[in-house]
Design an enzyme around this catalytic site. Structure first.
Site, PDB file in Angstrom:
ATOM      1  N   GLU A 151      39.008  25.405  44.730  1.00 12.66           N
ATOM      2  CA  GLU A 151      38.153  25.305  45.832  1.00 12.66           C
ATOM      3  C   GLU A 151      37.448  27.451  44.738  1.00 12.66           C
ATOM      4  O   GLU A 151      36.993  28.379  46.533  1.00 12.66           O
ATOM      5  CB  GLU A 151      38.701  25.278  47.175  1.00 12.66           C
ATOM      6  CG  GLU A 151      38.713  23.885  47.225  1.00 12.66           C
ATOM      7  CD  GLU A 151      39.137  23.970  49.495  1.00 12.66           C
ATOM      8  OE1 GLU A 151      39.565  25.508  49.445  1.00 12.66           O
ATOM      9  OE2 GLU A 151      39.030  22.786  48.565  1.00 12.66           O
ATOM     10  N   ASN A 192      39.289  22.117  40.468  1.00  5.24           N
ATOM     11  CA  ASN A 192      39.760  21.558  41.342  1.00  5.24           C
ATOM     12  C   ASN A 192      38.517  22.048  42.079  1.00  5.24           C
ATOM     13  O   ASN A 192      38.327  23.223  42.847  1.00  5.24           O
ATOM     14  CB  ASN A 192      41.297  20.993  42.134  1.00  5.24           C
ATOM     15  CG  ASN A 192      41.052  19.735  43.217  1.00  5.24           C
ATOM     16  OD1 ASN A 192      41.023  19.131  42.844  1.00  5.24           O
ATOM     17  ND2 ASN A 192      41.614  19.990  44.159  1.00  5.24           N
ATOM     18  N   HIS A 228      35.894  14.772  49.937  1.00  4.84           N
ATOM     19  CA  HIS A 228      36.644  14.292  51.646  1.00  4.84           C
ATOM     20  C   HIS A 228      34.904  14.155  51.949  1.00  4.84           C
ATOM     21  O   HIS A 228      34.587  14.414  52.414  1.00  4.84           O
ATOM     22  CB  HIS A 228      37.231  15.357  52.297  1.00  4.84           C
ATOM     23  CG  HIS A 228      38.597  16.058  51.441  1.00  4.84           C
ATOM     24  ND1 HIS A 228      39.514  15.641  51.731  1.00  4.84           N
ATOM     25  CD2 HIS A 228      38.968  16.906  50.528  1.00  4.84           C
ATOM     26  CE1 HIS A 228      40.478  15.779  51.645  1.00  4.84           C
ATOM     27  NE2 HIS A 228      39.921  17.021  50.829  1.00  4.84           N
ATOM     28  N   GLU A 256      41.138  14.246  46.512  1.00  5.52           N
ATOM     29  CA  GLU A 256      41.899  13.926  47.634  1.00  5.52           C
ATOM     30  C   GLU A 256      40.991  12.725  48.173  1.00  5.52           C
ATOM     31  O   GLU A 256      40.157  13.321  50.162  1.00  5.52           O
ATOM     32  CB  GLU A 256      41.173  15.126  47.947  1.00  5.52           C
ATOM     33  CG  GLU A 256      42.263  16.613  47.694  1.00  5.52           C
ATOM     34  CD  GLU A 256      42.141  17.364  47.570  1.00  5.52           C
ATOM     35  OE1 GLU A 256      42.142  17.874  48.547  1.00  5.52           O
ATOM     36  OE2 GLU A 256      42.438  19.143  47.235  1.00  5.52           O
ATOM     37  N   ASP A 258      39.166  10.867  51.152  1.00  3.92           N
ATOM     38  CA  ASP A 258      39.545  10.149  52.166  1.00  3.92           C
ATOM     39  C   ASP A 258      38.200  10.096  53.321  1.00  3.92           C
ATOM     40  O   ASP A 258      37.307  10.576  52.611  1.00  3.92           O
ATOM     41  CB  ASP A 258      40.513  10.696  53.620  1.00  3.92           C
ATOM     42  CG  ASP A 258      40.157  12.202  53.523  1.00  3.92           C
ATOM     43  OD1 ASP A 258      39.390  13.070  53.047  1.00  3.92           O
ATOM     44  OD2 ASP A 258      41.204  12.942  53.863  1.00  3.92           O
TER      45      ASP A 258
HETATM   46  C1  XIL Z   1      45.005  20.433  53.205  1.00  5.76           C
HETATM   47  C2  XIL Z   1      46.849  19.700  53.722  1.00  5.76           C
HETATM   48  O1  XIL Z   1      46.358  18.119  54.113  1.00  5.76           O
HETATM   49  C3  XIL Z   1      47.282  19.781  55.315  1.00  5.76           C
HETATM   50  O2  XIL Z   1      48.889  19.784  55.710  1.00  5.76           O
HETATM   51  C4  XIL Z   1      47.134  22.090  54.968  1.00  5.76           C
HETATM   52  O3  XIL Z   1      48.069  22.398  56.808  1.00  5.76           O
HETATM   53  C5  XIL Z   1      45.832  22.070  54.845  1.00  5.76           C
HETATM   54  O4  XIL Z   1      45.357  22.071  53.136  1.00  5.76           O
HETATM   55  N1  XIL Z   1      41.801  21.051  50.151  1.00  5.76           N
HETATM   56  C6  XIL Z   1      43.103  21.087  49.921  1.00  5.76           C
HETATM   57  C7  XIL Z   1      43.904  20.611  49.876  1.00  5.76           C
HETATM   58  O5  XIL Z   1      42.837  21.382  48.050  1.00  5.76           O
HETATM   59  O6  XIL Z   1      44.892  20.946  49.684  1.00  5.76           O
HETATM   60  C8  XIL Z   1      44.080  20.868  51.122  1.00  5.76           C
HETATM   61  O7  XIL Z   1      45.375  20.125  51.930  1.00  5.76           O
HETATM   62  C9  XIL Z   1      42.676  19.702  51.829  1.00  5.76           C
HETATM   63  C10 XIL Z   1      41.511  20.634  51.111  1.00  5.76           C
END
Ligand code: XIL
Length: 336
Positions: A151, A192, A228, A256, A258
């Site tokens: 990020e 990422n 996401h 990631e 979802d």
């Molecule tokens: C999130 C986890 O899922 C949580 O448990 C934690 O509290 C915060 O981080 N982007 C990312 C991940 O790269 O590392 C994040 O994960 C979600 C957003």
């Protein structure tokens, strides 16, 4: 007496539901026919305590990502005080289940301990180097891919104005990749990003950044797209977006995924969610160079969504009893 009963109930709950074989799976077998690694984020506490969670994890997935256990605040909460237990446990599990490991993440503006943030620039750079060498070195030959930086862009597509940039300047990104490569020359190194799934100003910025890094000979091998998503669906430009990065000779990964659902969920919403998951799988199959598709958790029992997006939930493939949802069936279908 009541206290004893409550303690027993609590102990049973902590062990979580038991797992049955899932219809149509395992996902890892289906995905392997296309050479795609199918992965999930792993919750360290569930991995430790819940046998059913472990069963599904080992059976269904060919890749794992520690959800939190390899972040800097987890491995070195105070200077020189290292905690590798959760990360080691995941690596051990993955090795005994023939799973790849995506290391996540070496450099991020979040979940970095205060003692790091407070360092003056010269010390910060030294500690970053030590952090990368220590962590990548520890898992050399075991963690096959690293999210080296996470990020690093603002939504405008320019570098995020965080403490890394303010203290070290843009060179921190180059340094991080070079150090990670030195620490494990065989690891695949990713940048990422969040919110860069579609073709938009952010992904345009990402494209320019990785092209420039490659032109300078920086050892960046791949780009991770977090994905996401919501019931709005897979962004319309996502397939072309991933393709333009792949055309630079980079691997692309969905890292990631979802699909959050406004609560309360109902059958219709969960069907729509299944459609989104199916589309995402088909997208990865359609893009040459889409190396892996990782979900950010596989059961609603352990998902970051209810905390991070209040009012939303039900974001994963299985419900909180490890029963398959329409999303699981849609992923199976799309992998066939
Ligand atoms: C999130 C986890 O899922 C949580 O448990 C934690 O509290 C915060 O981080 N982007 C990312 C991940 O790269 O590392 C994040 O994960 C979600 C957003």
């Amino acid at each position: 007496m009541l206290a004893v009963a409550a303690a027993i109930i609590k102990a049973v709950e902590e062990r979580g539901p038991s797992a049955k074989p899932l219809p149509g799976g395992p996902l890892r077998e289906l995905a392997s026919r296309d050479g795609i690694a199918i992965g999930t984020a792993v919750d360290a506490t569930a991995l430790r305590n819940e046998p059913g969670y472990r069963d599904v994890l080992g059976r269904e997935f060919s890749s794992v990502t520690p959800e939190n256990a390899m972040k800097w605040d987890a491995v070195e909460p105070s200077r020189g005080d290292f905690h590798w237990q959760d990360a080691d446990a995941l690596v051990g599990f993955a090795r005994s289940h023939d799973q790849k490991i995506r290391g996540h993440t070496l450099v991020w503006h979040e979940q970095t301990p205060d003692w790091v943030r407070a360092l003056p620039p010269s010390e910060l750079r030294k500690e970053l180097k030590a952090h990368i060498f220590t962590e990548v070195g520890r898992y050399k030959g075991q963690v096959g891919a690293w999210d080296v930086v996470n990020e690093v862009l603002a939504d405008s597509g320019t570098l995020r104005n965080d403490f890394w940039l303010r203290k070290l300047g843009p060179g921190y990104i180059v340094d991080a990749f070079r150090w990670a490569h030195e620490a494990d020359p065989d690891a695949t190194l990713y940048i990422n990003e969040i919110g860069a799934d579609d073709e938009n100003v952010k992904s345009d910025g990402l494209y320019k950044l990785v092209r420039a890094l490659k032109a300078q000979g920086v050892p960046v091998d791949g780009v991770g797209f977090q994905a996401h998503l919501s019931l709005d669906g897979v962004p319309p430009g996502m397939q072309d977006n991933l393709r333009r990065f792949a055309a630079l000779g980079l691997k692309v990964a969905i890292t990631e995924a979802d699909v959050r659902v406004r609560q309360p969920a109902n059958d219709m919403r969960l069907d729509v969610q299944g459609g989104v998951y199916g589309d995402l799988v088909r997208l990865c199959r359609n893009v040459q160079g889409c190396a892996s598709l990782t979900f950010w958790g596989f059961t609603d029992r352990h998902s970051w969504i209810p905390t991070s997006s209040p009012g939303y939930g039900s974001a994963t493939l299985l419900d909180d009893q490890l029963e398959p949802k329409p999303a699981y069936r849609a992923v199976v279908q799309a992998l066939r």
